[in-house]
Each structure stands twice: as C-alpha cells, then as structure tokens.
Design a protein around this motif. Structure first.
Motif, PDB file in Angstrom:
ATOM      1  N   PHE A   6       0.823  -1.202   0.000  1.00 48.21           N
ATOM      2  CA  PHE A   6       0.000   0.000   0.000  1.00 48.21           C
ATOM      3  C   PHE A   6       0.861   1.256   0.000  1.00 48.21           C
ATOM      4  O   PHE A   6       0.499   2.272  -0.620  1.00 48.21           O
ATOM      5  N   PHE A   7       2.018   1.200   0.680  1.00 43.71           N
ATOM      6  CA  PHE A   7       2.943   2.337   0.664  1.00 43.71           C
ATOM      7  C   PHE A   7       3.395   2.634  -0.760  1.00 43.71           C
ATOM      8  O   PHE A   7       3.364   3.786  -1.220  1.00 43.71           O
ATOM      9  N   TYR A   8       3.831   1.579  -1.481  1.00 43.27           N
ATOM     10  CA  TYR A   8       4.245   1.775  -2.877  1.00 43.27           C
ATOM     11  C   TYR A   8       3.076   2.277  -3.726  1.00 43.27           C
ATOM     12  O   TYR A   8       3.267   3.122  -4.618  1.00 43.27           O
ATOM     13  N   LEU A   9       1.895   1.778  -3.452  1.00 40.69           N
ATOM     14  CA  LEU A   9       0.720   2.194  -4.225  1.00 40.69           C
ATOM     15  C   LEU A   9       0.438   3.681  -4.046  1.00 40.69           C
ATOM     16  O   LEU A   9       0.137   4.393  -5.011  1.00 40.69           O
ATOM     17  N   VAL A  10       0.558   4.175  -2.822  1.00 40.47           N
ATOM     18  CA  VAL A  10       0.310   5.596  -2.560  1.00 40.47           C
ATOM     19  C   VAL A  10       1.348   6.458  -3.270  1.00 40.47           C
ATOM     20  O   VAL A  10       1.010   7.466  -3.916  1.00 40.47           O
ATOM     21  N   ILE A  11       2.629   6.058  -3.176  1.00 39.10           N
ATOM     22  CA  ILE A  11       3.692   6.831  -3.829  1.00 39.10           C
ATOM     23  C   ILE A  11       3.486   6.851  -5.341  1.00 39.10           C
ATOM     24  O   ILE A  11       3.600   7.917  -5.996  1.00 39.10           O
ATOM     25  N   ILE A  12       3.177   5.694  -5.925  1.00 41.33           N
ATOM     26  CA  ILE A  12       2.966   5.627  -7.382  1.00 41.33           C
ATOM     27  C   ILE A  12       1.760   6.472  -7.787  1.00 41.33           C
ATOM     28  O   ILE A  12       1.802   7.207  -8.785  1.00 41.33           O
ATOM     29  N   SER A  13       0.679   6.390  -7.025  1.00 39.54           N
ATOM     30  CA  SER A  13      -0.531   7.160  -7.366  1.00 39.54           C
ATOM     31  C   SER A  13      -0.264   8.657  -7.316  1.00 39.54           C
ATOM     32  O   SER A  13      -0.673   9.399  -8.223  1.00 39.54           O
ATOM     33  N   ILE A  14       0.435   9.098  -6.275  1.00 42.91           N
ATOM     34  CA  ILE A  14       0.761  10.533  -6.174  1.00 42.91           C
ATOM     35  C   ILE A  14       1.621  10.970  -7.354  1.00 42.91           C
ATOM     36  O   ILE A  14       1.376  12.010  -7.982  1.00 42.91           O
ATOM     37  N   GLY A  15       2.638  10.181  -7.693  1.00 43.11           N
ATOM     38  CA  GLY A  15       3.515  10.525  -8.817  1.00 43.11           C
ATOM     39  C   GLY A  15       2.788  10.563 -10.147  1.00 43.11           C
ATOM     40  O   GLY A  15       2.960  11.513 -10.933  1.00 43.11           O
ATOM     41  N   VAL A  16       1.943   9.561 -10.399  1.00 43.23           N
ATOM     42  CA  VAL A  16       1.225   9.497 -11.683  1.00 43.23           C
ATOM     43  C   VAL A  16       0.256  10.665 -11.824  1.00 43.23           C
ATOM     44  O   VAL A  16       0.209  11.332 -12.876  1.00 43.23           O
ATOM     45  N   PHE A  17      -0.516  10.923 -10.763  1.00 43.25           N
ATOM     46  CA  PHE A  17      -1.495  12.005 -10.864  1.00 43.25           C
ATOM     47  C   PHE A  17      -0.818  13.376 -10.913  1.00 43.25           C
ATOM     48  O   PHE A  17      -1.323  14.307 -11.548  1.00 43.25           O
ATOM     49  N   TRP A  18       0.337  13.515 -10.256  1.00 42.03           N
ATOM     50  CA  TRP A  18       1.070  14.787 -10.345  1.00 42.03           C
ATOM     51  C   TRP A  18       1.576  15.012 -11.762  1.00 42.03           C
ATOM     52  O   TRP A  18       1.458  16.123 -12.305  1.00 42.03           O
ATOM     53  N   ILE A  19       2.116  13.972 -12.386  1.00 40.52           N
ATOM     54  CA  ILE A  19       2.606  14.099 -13.767  1.00 40.52           C
ATOM     55  C   ILE A  19       1.454  14.390 -14.723  1.00 40.52           C
ATOM     56  O   ILE A  19       1.552  15.274 -15.598  1.00 40.52           O
ATOM     57  N   LEU A  20       0.346  13.670 -14.572  1.00 36.58           N
ATOM     58  CA  LEU A  20      -0.808  13.900 -15.455  1.00 36.58           C
ATOM     59  C   LEU A  20      -1.343  15.328 -15.292  1.00 36.58           C
ATOM     60  O   LEU A  20      -1.642  16.018 -16.278  1.00 36.58           O
ATOM     61  N   GLY A  21      -1.455  15.770 -14.033  1.00 41.82           N
ATOM     62  CA  GLY A  21      -1.937  17.129 -13.801  1.00 41.82           C
ATOM     63  C   GLY A  21      -1.009  18.178 -14.365  1.00 41.82           C
ATOM     64  O   GLY A  21      -1.467  19.184 -14.941  1.00 41.82           O
ATOM     65  N   SER A  22       0.308  17.967 -14.229  1.00 43.81           N
ATOM     66  CA  SER A  22       1.280  18.919 -14.765  1.00 43.81           C
ATOM     67  C   SER A  22       1.197  18.992 -16.283  1.00 43.81           C
ATOM     68  O   SER A  22       1.239  20.083 -16.881  1.00 43.81           O
ATOM     69  N   ILE A  23       1.087  17.833 -16.923  1.00 43.24           N
ATOM     70  CA  ILE A  23       1.001  17.817 -18.392  1.00 43.24           C
ATOM     71  C   ILE A  23      -0.265  18.524 -18.860  1.00 43.24           C
ATOM     72  O   ILE A  23      -0.243  19.334 -19.801  1.00 43.24           O
ATOM     73  N   ILE A  24      -1.390  18.235 -18.200  1.00 47.77           N
ATOM     74  CA  ILE A  24      -2.652  18.856 -18.606  1.00 47.77           C
ATOM     75  C   ILE A  24      -2.605  20.373 -18.413  1.00 47.77           C
ATOM     76  O   ILE A  24      -3.103  21.147 -19.240  1.00 47.77           O
ATOM     77  N   TYR A  25      -1.959  20.817 -17.325  1.00 44.80           N
ATOM     78  CA  TYR A  25      -1.949  22.255 -17.019  1.00 44.80           C
ATOM     79  C   TYR A  25      -0.952  23.021 -17.876  1.00 44.80           C
ATOM     80  O   TYR A  25      -1.272  24.090 -18.418  1.00 44.80           O
ATOM     81  N   PHE A  26       0.253  22.488 -18.012  1.00 50.36           N
ATOM     82  CA  PHE A  26       1.316  23.252 -18.672  1.00 50.36           C
ATOM     83  C   PHE A  26       1.340  23.064 -20.191  1.00 50.36           C
ATOM     84  O   PHE A  26       1.866  23.909 -20.902  1.00 50.36           O
ATOM     85  N   TYR A  27       0.801  21.961 -20.674  1.00 51.31           N
ATOM     86  CA  TYR A  27       0.941  21.677 -22.102  1.00 51.31           C
ATOM     87  C   TYR A  27      -0.395  21.624 -22.828  1.00 51.31           C
ATOM     88  O   TYR A  27      -0.542  20.937 -23.826  1.00 51.31           O
ATOM     89  N   LYS A  28      -1.380  22.330 -22.334  1.00 49.12           N
ATOM     90  CA  LYS A  28      -2.620  22.432 -23.096  1.00 49.12           C
ATOM     91  C   LYS A  28      -2.411  23.384 -24.268  1.00 49.12           C
ATOM     92  O   LYS A  28      -1.452  24.168 -24.294  1.00 49.12           O
ATOM     93  N   ASN A  29      -3.291  23.330 -25.226  1.00 51.03           N
ATOM     94  CA  ASN A  29      -3.057  24.032 -26.485  1.00 51.03           C
ATOM     95  C   ASN A  29      -2.965  25.553 -26.330  1.00 51.03           C
ATOM     96  O   ASN A  29      -2.335  26.236 -27.130  1.00 51.03           O
ATOM     97  N   THR A  30      -3.554  26.108 -25.286  1.00 50.32           N
ATOM     98  CA  THR A  30      -3.466  27.561 -25.108  1.00 50.32           C
ATOM     99  C   THR A  30      -2.113  27.991 -24.552  1.00 50.32           C
ATOM    100  O   THR A  30      -1.708  29.136 -24.710  1.00 50.32           O
ATOM    101  N   ASN A  31      -1.394  27.071 -23.888  1.00 48.98           N
ATOM    102  CA  ASN A  31      -0.096  27.416 -23.299  1.00 48.98           C
ATOM    103  C   ASN A  31       1.076  26.997 -24.176  1.00 48.98           C
ATOM    104  O   ASN A  31       2.139  27.610 -24.145  1.00 48.98           O
ATOM    105  N   SER A  32       0.913  25.920 -24.925  1.00 48.86           N
ATOM    106  CA  SER A  32       2.023  25.385 -25.720  1.00 48.86           C
ATOM    107  C   SER A  32       1.565  25.228 -27.160  1.00 48.86           C
ATOM    108  O   SER A  32       1.041  24.198 -27.558  1.00 48.86           O
ATOM    109  N   LEU A  33       1.779  26.298 -27.930  1.00 51.47           N
ATOM    110  CA  LEU A  33       1.338  26.271 -29.327  1.00 51.47           C
ATOM    111  C   LEU A  33       2.344  25.578 -30.224  1.00 51.47           C
ATOM    112  O   LEU A  33       2.000  25.132 -31.315  1.00 51.47           O
ATOM    113  N   ILE A  34       3.612  25.494 -29.800  1.00 50.29           N
ATOM    114  CA  ILE A  34       4.658  24.872 -30.610  1.00 50.29           C
ATOM    115  C   ILE A  34       5.035  23.537 -29.976  1.00 50.29           C
ATOM    116  O   ILE A  34       5.322  23.457 -28.784  1.00 50.29           O
ATOM    117  N   VAL A  35       5.034  22.484 -30.779  1.00 53.87           N
ATOM    118  CA  VAL A  35       5.404  21.152 -30.302  1.00 53.87           C
ATOM    119  C   VAL A  35       6.887  20.952 -30.550  1.00 53.87           C
ATOM    120  O   VAL A  35       7.358  21.028 -31.678  1.00 53.87           O
TER     121      VAL A  35
END
Length: 253
Positions: A42-71
């Motif tokens: 369960f400890f590993y599960l919590v760490i993995i879940s926090i890491g995955v959701f943090w990465i997903l949230g960062s990608i959605i926030y910083f790399y949406k089409n209004t913020n990153s027009l150039i790929v």
C-alpha cells in the motif's frame, strides 16, 4: 469499591463487522505477515498514485493548447524518460516480490505440527476429525459443526457466525490442517488466524494454523458452493493446554 478501567482492557475484533473496511485483529504470525505485506504494498501504491497524478496534472496544465502552441521534438520522444519509466516499475516490482515470496514460503511451510485436524466441507456444514487421538471404541474424534439458527441464538452469540460445536485448539501450538470436500468446492477461511484454504473433492490440501492468544475466532466458507453458501461458518476456540486436555478427556471418555 471496584472500578473497571475500560481503557486498560484490550478488546480484540475477531469476527466480521458490518461494512468493515479494515482487517480483523490478528492472532497468528502468518496473519501478522499478511498485514505487513499489505502495508508495504500500500505504501508503494500511494507513492505511485501521487507521482502518476502529479505528472498527469502537470502535463494537462502546462501543455494544453493555449499554453504550448509549438510542439518540440523532444516532447514526443525522450530516451531518458522512457528508461526511467521502464526501469523504475521493474525495481518496484522487485522490491514487492521479495517479501511476497518470503511470506508465501512461510505460510506454506508446516513446522513440526503437534496436532493434525482434518477439515471436510459439506453442503452446507463442516466436519472435523482429530486423527491423533482415539476414543475408547478405537475411532478418531470426529464431529459435524452446524451454524446455530437465528431462533436458537443465546445472548452473546453472533448471527451467521456461531456454531454448535467449535474447533478446539491449544494456544501456542503448531496445528496442521488437512482440508478437503465431500461434494463441491468449498474454502475454509479463518481471517484472524491467517487461514484460507480451498476444499476440493478428492484432494487433500495442507496448511498451518497457530494461535498466539486465547480467544474465539470466526470464519466462513469463502467459495460459492450453493444456495446455503453463506450459512456454513466455522468457529475456532483457542484455549490453554489444561483446558484442551480436559476437553480431550471429555470427548475420548
């Protein structure tokens, strides 16, 4: 004047509770190992879940089409990040595998059993045989155990859990269980003692049972076996060596 200090008394939870989300209180080394492994994973599960959701949230926030027009080309391919997300899960799986295999080995090991009890599942009750002892007629101690109907319950007994004849074992003693079935698949399970073993017709399965403290431990059939599957509980009572010998003397006599 006699005062009972309730906070000084230990109250164990050795049976299933309505809407229970946690585990029952353990009474054997095997169950303690199961809890420790659960907490580790369960400890590993919590760490993995926090890491995955943090990465997903960062990608959605910083790399949406209004913020990153150039790929950028390195946003599509990255050898380093691919190595990281391949090697890291492998290391985590290795860290989980070692305690898992260790616990499986310990649970399967039957350490110099003092007593052997044969458990047979029927539709819909359990039969027990103490093969190490013989009665005056030369037969082993054996009996059937049925659930007490709700209409016959006495004060302090539990609905769907209490039986007319319990399994009596001495405390701090290695018990070997030989589990089988007479008709269909059953599963003998006593959570507080870390016991869960399939009862298969024509096959003998073996497991260890060890109680570290006195008490009454409840379990049920954990394999759907027919219309009365939910009405074949088991009850294991761990007693002192003196009480166990007294019970044996009563049954053998």
């Amino acid at each position: 004047m006699f005062t009972v200090l309730s906070f000084l008394n230990t109250i164990y939870n050795d049976l299933a509770q309505p809407w229970e989300l946690g585990f029952q209180d353990g009474a054997s080394p095997g169950f303690t190992g199961i809890i420790d492994l659960h907490n580790t994973i369960f400890f590993y599960l919590v760490i993995i879940s926090i890491g995955v959701f943090w990465i997903l949230g960062s990608i959605i926030y910083f790399y949406k089409n209004t913020n990153s027009l150039i790929v950028h080309k390195y946003l599509n391919h990255g050898t380093l990040i691919e190595l990281i997300w391949t090697i890291t899960p492998a290391l985590i799986l290795i860290a989980i595998a070692f305690p898992s295999f260790r616990l499986l080995y310990l649970l399967d090991e039957v350490t110099s059993p003092t007593i052997t009890i044969k458990v047979t599942g029927h539709q819909w009750y359990w039969s027990y045989e103490y093969s190490d002892y013989l009665t005056e007629s030369g037969e082993a101690i054996e009996y059937d155990s049925y659930m007490i109907p709700e209409s016959d319950l006495e004060l302090g007994q539990f609905r769907l859990l209490d039986v007319d004849q319990k399994v009596i074992i001495p405390v701090d003693t290695h018990i070997r269980l030989i589990v089988t079935a007479a008709d269909v698949l059953h599963d003998y399970a006593v959570p507080s003692l870390g016991v869960k073993l399939d009862a298969v017709p024509g096959r003998l399965n073996q497991a260890s049972m060890y109680a570290e403290r006195e008490g009454v431990f409840y379990g049920q059939c954990s394999e759907i076996c027919g219309v009365y599957h939910g009405f074949m509980p088991t009850s294991v009572e761990s007693v002192s060596a003196e009480k166990y010998l007294s019970w044996l003397d009563t049954d053998i006599g």
